[in-house]
Design a protein around this motif. Sequence first.
Motif, PDB file in Angstrom:
ATOM      1  N   TYR A   1      -2.518  14.090  -0.009  1.00 37.60           N
ATOM      2  CA  TYR A   1      -3.267  13.014   0.638  1.00 37.60           C
ATOM      3  C   TYR A   1      -4.633  13.452   1.161  1.00 37.60           C
TER       4      TYR A   1
ATOM      5  N   SER B   1      -5.299   6.100  -2.919  1.00 36.73           N
ATOM      6  CA  SER B   1      -4.015   6.251  -2.248  1.00 36.73           C
ATOM      7  C   SER B   1      -2.964   5.381  -2.934  1.00 36.73           C
TER       8      SER B   1
ATOM      9  N   THR C   1      -0.358   4.109  -1.643  1.00 34.82           N
ATOM     10  CA  THR C   1       0.283   3.180  -0.718  1.00 34.82           C
ATOM     11  C   THR C   1      -0.722   2.639   0.286  1.00 34.82           C
TER      12      THR C   1
ATOM     13  N   ALA D   1       0.001   1.744   3.273  1.00 36.00           N
ATOM     14  CA  ALA D   1       0.337   2.248   4.608  1.00 36.00           C
ATOM     15  C   ALA D   1      -0.521   3.445   5.002  1.00 36.00           C
TER      16      ALA D   1
END
Length: 367
Positions: free
Chosen positions: A145, A305, A307, A309
């Motif tokens: 990430y 990304s 997701t 979230a």
Amino acid sequence: MELRIILNQETKGIVFSGQQLTGVVEVECPRDTLLQKVVIELLGKQRTQLHKISKSNRRLTLEEESELVNDVQCLWMGHTFSQGRTIIPFKFTVPHYLPPSFEGEYGFTRYLLQLKVVRPQPFVDQFVVRPLSITSMYDLKSLPYTSYRTQRTINQKIDHLLNKGRLKVMIKLRKSGFVCGEKIEIYADIDNSSPLTVLGIKTTLRQHVSHFYYDEYDDYNRRRMSESTQDVIVCDQHYLVEKDSESIYRGKSSQIPPVAPSHRSKLIYVDYDIKFEIYLENNVSATAFIPIIIGNLPCHRSIDSPTVAFHRIDRLTPPDPSTPTSLLNENVIHLEQKAGKRSNIKDALYNIKRQFLSPLTLYYDNM
């Protein structure tokens, strides 16, 4: 009797966790001297402390101390040390799991070498110390990430007199992980449907330091002692966006100075974020916060990304310390090719205010 600790030239005061620390000690005696042994110790500790006043007006002290390393080597043992100067080599392997050196408002992480001469009674032992700055290798590629593109949204209702409207801003970063020496590129799509004019944009790189202590009766109950925030880089820019209009902001901060990498240790957490503030007429403003990670081995990719979230997280967990040998060689070669010159390792104590820093941080120029 004179005692000295001399590190090898290639060390130059910089020690990476996981690498070997080598040097010599010098013991100079004006005459034959009674000694029992000569030892050298690699010591490290982490400490947090906070003084506060209770509701009953009593002074309280919250403190905690943790030993990080205590490695002892006996360099000489006998009865009589000969007159003159004696040189004895030593070598330590610095544990790879050590947190980086750090000096904070309510705590610190410190390391040192201590040379000790043990003498028989009634003589007094002699010793000399040499502070060390140790930095861990935090490889951003070890966390997927850190390569993610990240974004935050401002959608704020703004009223002025009888007029109403909204300010919508989409703030984007190309990735979430950076190293010292890089510039942080910030993009913002601004839709100013409010009745006020946007006057400027202020971006701030902030360092958050959390200090902890453990309950007196429960060694597993860790409590937060304090949390402090410092501004590392502030960029305040005049940027005009008229009401009922749109604009695309492209901003780039100055180079990230030599700061302590993001890390989590037993008593101290160090985190970073970007504070994005857009201010309008009549002292109206809107703010968003984007968490980032600062390491010392860079990630080279930028990906979306997987997701949604991820764009709502307040803090990003930093990577664990890495074994430096192969990682350092690989990344230094990449940076030399990219920057066109050798990377520099600078002593951060001489570059920026002390409270921000790990005393020694891997630092890359011209990213």
